[in-house]
Scaffold this active site. Sequence first.
Site, PDB file in Angstrom:
ATOM      1  N   GLU A 227      -2.428   0.287  12.506  1.00 45.07           N
ATOM      2  CA  GLU A 227      -1.078   0.189  11.938  1.00 45.07           C
ATOM      3  C   GLU A 227      -0.383  -1.099  12.394  1.00 45.07           C
ATOM      4  OE1 GLU A 227      -0.309   2.135   9.703  1.00 45.07           O
ATOM      5  OE2 GLU A 227      -1.042   4.167  10.034  1.00 45.07           O
ATOM      6  N   GLN A 260       3.168  -1.167   3.672  1.00 45.44           N
ATOM      7  CA  GLN A 260       3.650   0.044   4.344  1.00 45.44           C
ATOM      8  C   GLN A 260       4.408  -0.290   5.629  1.00 45.44           C
ATOM      9  OE1 GLN A 260       1.013   3.637   4.104  1.00 45.44           O
ATOM     10  NE2 GLN A 260      -0.512   2.170   3.401  1.00 45.44           N
ATOM     11  N   ARG A 619       1.981   9.221  -0.807  1.00 48.62           N
ATOM     12  CA  ARG A 619       1.634  10.433  -0.039  1.00 48.62           C
ATOM     13  C   ARG A 619       1.030  11.483  -0.960  1.00 48.62           C
ATOM     14  NH1 ARG A 619       0.566   8.129   3.648  1.00 48.62           N
ATOM     15  NH2 ARG A 619       1.052   6.330   2.359  1.00 48.62           N
TER      16      ARG A 619
END
Length: 758
Positions: A227, A260, A619
């Site tokens: 991430e 993101q 999602r």
Amino acid sequence: MSRNYLQELNEVQKKAVTATDGPVLVVAGPGSGKTRVLTYRIAHIIEKGVPPWEILALTFTNKAAREMKERIAKVVGDRANQVWAGTFHSIFARILRVEADKIGYPSNFTIYDTEDTKSVLNAIIKELNLDKNVYNVNAIRSRISSAKSNLITPKLYAENQELMEQDRLAKRGMTAQIYEKYTARCKRSGAMDFDDLLYRLYELLQKNPDGVLDKYRKKFKYILVDEFQDTNYLQYAIVKKLVHYDGSPRNICVVGDDAQSIYAFRGATIQNILDFENDFKPYGFQVFKLEQNYRSTEHIVQAANEVITYNKKQIQKKIWSDKGIGQKIKVIKSLNDNEEGKRVADTILEQKNRFHLRNSDIAILYRTNAQSRIFEEYLRRYNVPYRVFGGLSFYQRKEVKDLIAYLRLAINQLDEEALRRIINYPRRNIGDASVEKISALAGQVDQPMWKCLGQANLGARTQNAINDFVAMIQDFTAKAKTNNAYDIAAYIAKRSGLIDELKNDTTVEGAGRLENVNALLDGMKAFVEDEVLRVTGTDEADTSLAAYLQNIALLTDFDENQSEVDHVTLMSVHSAKGLEFKSVFVAGLEESLFPSFLSMDSPDQLDEERRLFYVAITRAEEYLTLTYATSRYRYGQLRGGEPSRFLSEIPHHHVESTSSIRSFSKEREETPVAKVMGNFARTAVKPVVKIDPATFKASPIDQVKVGTNILHLKFGEGKVLSMDGNKDNPVATIHFKDIEEPQKRRIMLKYAKVQVLD
């Protein structure tokens, strides 16, 4: 134990796994198998003969680190447990436990959570006789956190004219002094807050280049960061320090998705992932783009692709799916937020019956936590079990924090926050005035409160109570050195009087509080047993109280035990990152709500809101429902609203009912790629702006009449066909000539300003 794990990867994934040497960027779109690539890459490095303890893998949740080790173990067996895998904070805390004395901290330093930090700041604000409404503790905490994340010390803060001017304009000119006192107070207490775990580690590496820094550079031959788009300036600075050896970087792999990057409010910067190529290009940099989405159907994936093209700064990629075309995206328009709640609940029941979904397959996502109320009401009416994510953490409950304060003080007697919390709980005749005398003396002599407990010139009765308290804590400290976490905690809970205090409360709430303390003790028992089972090879089990306290201090919401009940999930979009559900509802898609009104004046913030929307819609695996209301109660008033611009950025052919989209569709014009930098392309894609807001001047409502020609910021020129509504809230029906169907719009003049042209 090994298996042919490379056969489980697609071609790009395989290349990303096997390119183990040098700097590597893996751009991983949503649902593209990011975790599999990261874990198999580590397994592959171990299979090549690299000792697992020479690998450092940094994540953002303990859950992610735990899953990573479990997956690696399926390939390489127990060797996976010897990889240094954990969150930035847990790994850095582990290093600091060993090296903290080199920067003046005890190895058993306390880790302050947010509530501890706020408590210290409130005490300082009070000591300085400042207005707590002006010096809002959350604002001050955020200001200090931002300074630390950008390596700004209290001294540098006070010397920075821009920061000082910002504070002056905010009428918080004493912020620098608060920051200085807070830093000194934490050090005096042998405590670090979450930001300090990064800030102090950087200080440690900076001040000890030939000792500590060289030691860990030699130790970690391979560094991996998950991430990466969520890292802040300081995290990246530490990683760059660790990865460079003899003047050049060695083996670093970062995995992330610029699309993101949604945590700017926590200090994360998208610039880290955008700049990674430039930083490492001279050293054999490689990039791999994971573009196949294994999660969502084609309508959802292509809609996400289109939406994100509106952002200016991005790494170009094209996500695709072979899961089939799937269901079109459903858009629900409601007259108000109450109807929105009902229609979402109705659609959930319909999907459960029609598609045989479980409650746990469904999530309702929203921009702000306050939006959950209306959905909770209707789910309760329909008897649908649900769970609101982001409520009060188990570890923030008073009775749990009380016991943990005793445990913290047993390990670190300098911990002033723990001392203040339990010196008179249960009551032992040490009043607030006495505690303040001790605190004032500690400030005068610049010593921890613990060392002043016998010197504050208190009455005999109070001093005797304090002496008994000191003897009890010293007893706890001695026993903590030889007992495991569970045994000493059970002893402390009983000996401190905390268990008896809770037993004396015979109410239902009191019984619940006692259950919470017992649940904490149960968790400590499990921690001890799991730690013993975890150990392999030359590693040793650490079942100490200090190890347990560090473990819980660094937990995130995602790491706490989740209920096994089959429930619909309600959460903010920020909380939903990394999760997936068969059916997702994204609610409240209106201008000034999503995107937030706070983002309207900043292109960068608007881009982040769009990335947040991108995260929300990706999602969904099979069913995606987007909802908006034309009016909503906010701050006690019914306010009109316009559909979010994000709805208009989804092409019509991906939506179930195009009429609801066309009503607020915007044209776009593609501009050439503004800047190409190696594998990065920053594209500038924007809607056509027909009217300059700077020159637009709204006219008084009473000038708008039937037959009047007007100008609207969004819809352009139009003619008023009719007027209705009451005097205080008139509504005009207007024909706009330059927009798609329907060209007739009913506009609430109170909220949608227009300029009279006649």
